[in-house]
Write a protein that holds these residues in place. Sequence first.
Motif, PDB file in Angstrom:
ATOM      1  N   ALA A  94      34.854   3.294 -29.673  1.00 47.26           N
ATOM      2  CA  ALA A  94      33.976   3.096 -28.514  1.00 47.26           C
ATOM      3  C   ALA A  94      32.952   1.994 -28.763  1.00 47.26           C
ATOM      4  O   ALA A  94      32.613   1.216 -27.863  1.00 47.26           O
ATOM      5  N   ARG A  95      32.474   1.906 -30.009  1.00 44.76           N
ATOM      6  CA  ARG A  95      31.445   0.915 -30.347  1.00 44.76           C
ATOM      7  C   ARG A  95      31.964  -0.514 -30.253  1.00 44.76           C
ATOM      8  O   ARG A  95      31.184  -1.454 -30.155  1.00 44.76           O
ATOM      9  N   LYS A  96      33.262  -0.687 -30.319  1.00 40.79           N
ATOM     10  CA  LYS A  96      33.846  -2.029 -30.192  1.00 40.79           C
ATOM     11  C   LYS A  96      33.439  -2.662 -28.858  1.00 40.79           C
ATOM     12  O   LYS A  96      33.356  -3.889 -28.734  1.00 40.79           O
ATOM     13  N   ASN A  97      33.196  -1.818 -27.876  1.00 37.16           N
ATOM     14  CA  ASN A  97      32.867  -2.303 -26.534  1.00 37.16           C
ATOM     15  C   ASN A  97      31.358  -2.400 -26.302  1.00 37.16           C
ATOM     16  O   ASN A  97      30.926  -2.661 -25.181  1.00 37.16           O
ATOM     17  N   MET A  98      30.562  -2.158 -27.347  1.00 38.86           N
ATOM     18  CA  MET A  98      29.099  -2.160 -27.202  1.00 38.86           C
ATOM     19  C   MET A  98      28.491  -2.737 -28.479  1.00 38.86           C
ATOM     20  O   MET A  98      28.632  -2.176 -29.557  1.00 38.86           O
ATOM     21  N   GLN A  99      27.824  -3.868 -28.352  1.00 34.29           N
ATOM     22  CA  GLN A  99      27.237  -4.537 -29.506  1.00 34.29           C
ATOM     23  C   GLN A  99      25.748  -4.764 -29.273  1.00 34.29           C
ATOM     24  O   GLN A  99      25.243  -4.590 -28.165  1.00 34.29           O
ATOM     25  N   MET A 100      25.045  -5.185 -30.328  1.00 33.05           N
ATOM     26  CA  MET A 100      23.591  -5.263 -30.252  1.00 33.05           C
ATOM     27  C   MET A 100      23.081  -6.587 -30.817  1.00 33.05           C
ATOM     28  O   MET A 100      23.607  -7.100 -31.810  1.00 33.05           O
ATOM     29  N   VAL A 101      22.054  -7.134 -30.157  1.00 28.66           N
ATOM     30  CA  VAL A 101      21.324  -8.299 -30.654  1.00 28.66           C
ATOM     31  C   VAL A 101      19.917  -7.813 -30.987  1.00 28.66           C
ATOM     32  O   VAL A 101      19.232  -7.254 -30.130  1.00 28.66           O
ATOM     33  N   PHE A 102      19.483  -8.053 -32.224  1.00 33.76           N
ATOM     34  CA  PHE A 102      18.227  -7.478 -32.698  1.00 33.76           C
ATOM     35  C   PHE A 102      17.045  -8.431 -32.528  1.00 33.76           C
ATOM     36  O   PHE A 102      17.211  -9.624 -32.260  1.00 33.76           O
ATOM     37  N   ARG A 176      27.687 -13.199 -33.289  1.00 37.19           N
ATOM     38  CA  ARG A 176      28.203 -12.006 -33.967  1.00 37.19           C
ATOM     39  C   ARG A 176      28.421 -10.861 -32.974  1.00 37.19           C
ATOM     40  O   ARG A 176      29.425 -10.149 -33.032  1.00 37.19           O
ATOM     41  N   ALA A 177      27.465 -10.689 -32.041  1.00 34.99           N
ATOM     42  CA  ALA A 177      27.572  -9.606 -31.055  1.00 34.99           C
ATOM     43  C   ALA A 177      28.766  -9.805 -30.128  1.00 34.99           C
ATOM     44  O   ALA A 177      29.333  -8.835 -29.611  1.00 34.99           O
ATOM     45  N   LEU A 178      29.172 -11.058 -29.924  1.00 36.17           N
ATOM     46  CA  LEU A 178      30.284 -11.346 -29.007  1.00 36.17           C
ATOM     47  C   LEU A 178      31.647 -11.368 -29.702  1.00 36.17           C
ATOM     48  O   LEU A 178      32.675 -11.490 -29.038  1.00 36.17           O
ATOM     49  N   ALA A 179      31.644 -11.252 -31.038  1.00 36.49           N
ATOM     50  CA  ALA A 179      32.884 -11.418 -31.799  1.00 36.49           C
ATOM     51  C   ALA A 179      33.996 -10.464 -31.357  1.00 36.49           C
ATOM     52  O   ALA A 179      35.167 -10.834 -31.332  1.00 36.49           O
ATOM     53  N   LEU A 180      33.631  -9.243 -31.004  1.00 38.08           N
ATOM     54  CA  LEU A 180      34.628  -8.223 -30.643  1.00 38.08           C
ATOM     55  C   LEU A 180      34.883  -8.139 -29.143  1.00 38.08           C
ATOM     56  O   LEU A 180      35.520  -7.206 -28.672  1.00 38.08           O
ATOM     57  N   ARG A 181      34.351  -9.119 -28.400  1.00 46.53           N
ATOM     58  CA  ARG A 181      34.502  -9.178 -26.941  1.00 46.53           C
ATOM     59  C   ARG A 181      34.011  -7.883 -26.247  1.00 46.53           C
ATOM     60  O   ARG A 181      34.754  -7.244 -25.505  1.00 46.53           O
ATOM     61  N   PRO A 182      32.777  -7.491 -26.485  1.00 46.54           N
ATOM     62  CA  PRO A 182      32.255  -6.265 -25.851  1.00 46.54           C
ATOM     63  C   PRO A 182      31.953  -6.496 -24.373  1.00 46.54           C
ATOM     64  O   PRO A 182      31.789  -7.640 -23.930  1.00 46.54           O
ATOM     65  N   GLU A 183      31.860  -5.406 -23.635  1.00 45.24           N
ATOM     66  CA  GLU A 183      31.421  -5.487 -22.237  1.00 45.24           C
ATOM     67  C   GLU A 183      29.911  -5.305 -22.130  1.00 45.24           C
ATOM     68  O   GLU A 183      29.265  -5.886 -21.266  1.00 45.24           O
ATOM     69  N   LEU A 184      29.349  -4.444 -23.012  1.00 50.09           N
ATOM     70  CA  LEU A 184      27.923  -4.128 -22.974  1.00 50.09           C
ATOM     71  C   LEU A 184      27.226  -4.691 -24.209  1.00 50.09           C
ATOM     72  O   LEU A 184      27.676  -4.473 -25.332  1.00 50.09           O
ATOM     73  N   VAL A 185      26.132  -5.426 -23.991  1.00 49.91           N
ATOM     74  CA  VAL A 185      25.330  -5.939 -25.100  1.00 49.91           C
ATOM     75  C   VAL A 185      23.912  -5.394 -24.960  1.00 49.91           C
ATOM     76  O   VAL A 185      23.274  -5.538 -23.913  1.00 49.91           O
ATOM     77  N   LEU A 186      23.434  -4.735 -26.017  1.00 52.43           N
ATOM     78  CA  LEU A 186      22.083  -4.194 -26.055  1.00 52.43           C
ATOM     79  C   LEU A 186      21.180  -5.228 -26.722  1.00 52.43           C
ATOM     80  O   LEU A 186      21.379  -5.555 -27.899  1.00 52.43           O
ATOM     81  N   CYS A 187      20.220  -5.744 -25.980  1.00 50.85           N
ATOM     82  CA  CYS A 187      19.351  -6.816 -26.471  1.00 50.85           C
ATOM     83  C   CYS A 187      17.960  -6.243 -26.731  1.00 50.85           C
ATOM     84  O   CYS A 187      17.222  -5.958 -25.785  1.00 50.85           O
ATOM     85  N   ASP A 188      17.611  -6.082 -27.998  1.00 50.66           N
ATOM     86  CA  ASP A 188      16.340  -5.454 -28.369  1.00 50.66           C
ATOM     87  C   ASP A 188      15.286  -6.526 -28.644  1.00 50.66           C
ATOM     88  O   ASP A 188      15.159  -7.008 -29.767  1.00 50.66           O
ATOM     89  N   GLU A 189      14.551  -6.907 -27.627  1.00 47.39           N
ATOM     90  CA  GLU A 189      13.523  -7.952 -27.706  1.00 47.39           C
ATOM     91  C   GLU A 189      14.041  -9.189 -28.440  1.00 47.39           C
ATOM     92  O   GLU A 189      13.444  -9.645 -29.428  1.00 47.39           O
TER      93      GLU A 189
END
Length: 335
Positions: A94-102, A176-189
């Motif tokens: 499931a996490r493959k579809n959701m990545q994070m930018v810190f 890096r967050a886009l490497a797995l082609r996610p649909e959802l990206v969580l952008c933390d400030e």
Amino acid sequence: MTENEVLLDVKDLKMHFPIGSKSLFGGHKNHIYAVDGVDFQIKKGETLGLVGESGCGKSTTARAVAQLYKPTGGEVILKGKDLTKLKPQELIHARKNMQMVFQDPYASLNPRMTSGDIIAEPMRIYQMKGILEMNKKEMDERVEQLMERVGLSRFFRNRYPHEFSGGQRQRIGIARALALRPELVLCDEPVSALDVSIQAQILNLFKDLQDEFGLTYLFIAHDLAVIQYISTRVAVMYLGTVAEISGSAELYKKPLHPYTQALLSAAPIPDPKIEKERKRIILTGDVPSPDKQRPGCPFYDRCWKHMDKCKDHKPRLREAAPGHEVACFLYHDPD
């Protein structure tokens, strides 16, 4: 999934951190109630901005959504699956579809890895787990494509994080967050640690990537101007709860919750005439400590519009106008 379908549905999310010594029966007596019953939805292709003052629970919410913290309670439903109930192997899928930018573009990158290896790392991990079928040549091509797409030369792939500027490091984090082609990206400030001129470039990059790849964002910031620029809808947080959710233009034009009104009144306006004439709302007192749960409205002690029922009844998000939800008894009665 159509444009209007909900990609992420967060229901009554709670994140309580135990503090102090354990009780006689093994549990902790005291907790920090960092997130205490958060509800929101994000539709495919939109950006939900999450805003509020420092310590209100924004980043904790993002980490609980990503399951970096195991939520104390609630549901995090991504594409119809409740992440809180998945087994470890299912969660990895499931996490493959959701990545994070810190937030910190240096602390979030391994200083001993080159930029190319940092971007390729998610692909390598998922390849080793048998989830992603890519050979080394395909990975290298993907890394170079992503570097070029985020505004970095592919010839920089052998450089280390300390050889880049802050803005360039954040571009590596985005790639890096886009490497797995996610649909959802969580952008933390993701722009708060950058210079203002670089912030604009990174925000425009986020917008361009969203249009190109059909991305959906949960975008966290404390800068109201950033949230207004990037967001389709905005959720305002206070003391671990959501006070108000609305379309971006509607919220900035007609804020309903007293806290939102105070927050917006503190934001500077570039027009000197308007700035001089408008009335600021000065809140009294400090933000209450999150180590206690209160029966009433979290904003009660600082609200100049509070009523008797606000002290003992906690307002829940209710629709005050089409697409505009607010947790305030000025617009609905207690349940």
